[in-house]
Design an enzyme around this catalytic site. Sequence first.
Site, mmCIF file in Angstrom:
data_model
loop_
_atom_site.group_PDB
_atom_site.id
_atom_site.type_symbol
_atom_site.label_atom_id
_atom_site.label_comp_id
_atom_site.label_asym_id
_atom_site.label_seq_id
_atom_site.Cartn_x
_atom_site.Cartn_y
_atom_site.Cartn_z
ATOM 1 N N HIS A 20 1.064 -5.914 6.072
ATOM 2 C CA HIS A 20 1.219 -5.598 5.405
ATOM 3 C C HIS A 20 2.421 -5.945 5.445
ATOM 4 O O HIS A 20 2.668 -5.679 3.942
ATOM 5 C CB HIS A 20 0.355 -4.115 5.378
ATOM 6 N N LYS A 44 -16.515 4.469 5.754
ATOM 7 C CA LYS A 44 -16.112 3.877 7.186
ATOM 8 C C LYS A 44 -15.516 5.177 7.633
ATOM 9 O O LYS A 44 -15.318 6.292 7.410
ATOM 10 C CB LYS A 44 -15.492 3.095 7.276
ATOM 11 N N ARG A 93 -4.181 -14.503 4.206
ATOM 12 C CA ARG A 93 -4.172 -15.438 5.069
ATOM 13 C C ARG A 93 -4.778 -16.514 6.035
ATOM 14 O O ARG A 93 -3.695 -17.080 5.952
ATOM 15 C CB ARG A 93 -4.484 -14.172 5.960
ATOM 16 N N SER A 131 -5.894 -5.506 10.126
ATOM 17 C CA SER A 131 -6.451 -3.983 10.924
ATOM 18 C C SER A 131 -6.907 -3.875 12.210
ATOM 19 O O SER A 131 -6.627 -3.112 12.895
ATOM 20 C CB SER A 131 -6.716 -3.271 9.965
HETATM 21 O O1 PNS Z 1 -7.454 -3.011 2.775
HETATM 22 P P1 PNS Z 1 -9.224 -3.395 2.136
HETATM 23 O O2 PNS Z 1 -9.921 -2.666 3.207
HETATM 24 O O3 PNS Z 1 -9.057 -4.692 1.947
HETATM 25 O O4 PNS Z 1 -8.940 -3.112 0.805
HETATM 26 C C1 PNS Z 1 -10.187 -3.472 0.255
HETATM 27 C C2 PNS Z 1 -10.202 -2.652 -1.315
HETATM 28 C C3 PNS Z 1 -9.286 -0.977 -1.630
HETATM 29 C C4 PNS Z 1 -8.438 -3.124 -1.738
HETATM 30 C C5 PNS Z 1 -11.175 -2.589 -2.592
HETATM 31 O O5 PNS Z 1 -11.942 -1.953 -1.486
HETATM 32 C C6 PNS Z 1 -10.953 -1.848 -3.624
HETATM 33 O O6 PNS Z 1 -9.857 -1.914 -4.531
HETATM 34 N N1 PNS Z 1 -11.504 -1.159 -3.357
HETATM 35 C C7 PNS Z 1 -11.257 0.084 -4.923
HETATM 36 C C8 PNS Z 1 -13.109 0.012 -5.940
HETATM 37 C C9 PNS Z 1 -13.403 -0.850 -6.494
HETATM 38 O O7 PNS Z 1 -12.538 -1.253 -8.331
HETATM 39 N N2 PNS Z 1 -13.707 -2.243 -6.592
HETATM 40 C C10 PNS Z 1 -14.569 -2.366 -7.221
HETATM 41 C C11 PNS Z 1 -13.008 -3.787 -6.497
HETATM 42 S S1 PNS Z 1 -13.939 -5.475 -7.282
#
Ligand code: PNS
Length: 165
Positions: A20, A44, A93, A131
């Site tokens: 990150h 979670k 990645r 993570s």
């Molecule tokens: O670090 P992560 O858990 O891979 O991040 C995922 C994240 C936070 C980018 C994704 O879950 C997100 O954007 N959540 C917000 C809700 C949202 O907008 N959902 C529709 C996205 S397609």
Amino acid sequence: MNGDMLAIYPGSFDPLTNGHVDIIQRGSRLFDRIVVAILLNVEKAPLFTVAERVEIAREVFAGYPNVEVDTFDGLLVEYARRKGAGVIVRGLRAISDFEYEMQMALMNRHLNPDVETVFMMPAETYTYVSSRLVKEVVALGGSVTNLVPTLVEDRLREKKRGRGN
Ligand code: PNS
């Protein structure tokens, strides 16, 4: 509105890894400002509270005037709209990341065509770092030195001690 290019780097950051950090550093060179946006995740059970994750990211990026740390909930594209950001940054990645990331990028484009998702690759040393694996390795007594910032390593150790192992 000024012409500054503002990017959002969203995620769970539970915890922040050197992968990150690498992406944020690259983003801070590419964009006028980059906002590390920590999802207020309700589903979670995270290891670090959102407040702890915010504090860690602020401390790690204290020397970066164009890196901001914030939290968000609800739709990411709505948050981007509120912030006036034109870019969502995501790290890629490996091929295994691609399918989920493409789905998210296209869904976000469907929801808000004004926001562009930009993918960046971390240094190859971090391509296997996640993570989830960092938490697993620490829980099982392994070392994550050089995979996370020193501050995160210390906090992981404190958490482990607090949980009595
Ligand atoms: O670090 P992560 O858990 O891979 O991040 C995922 C994240 C936070 C980018 C994704 O879950 C997100 O954007 N959540 C917000 C809700 C949202 O907008 N959902 C529709 C996205 S397609």
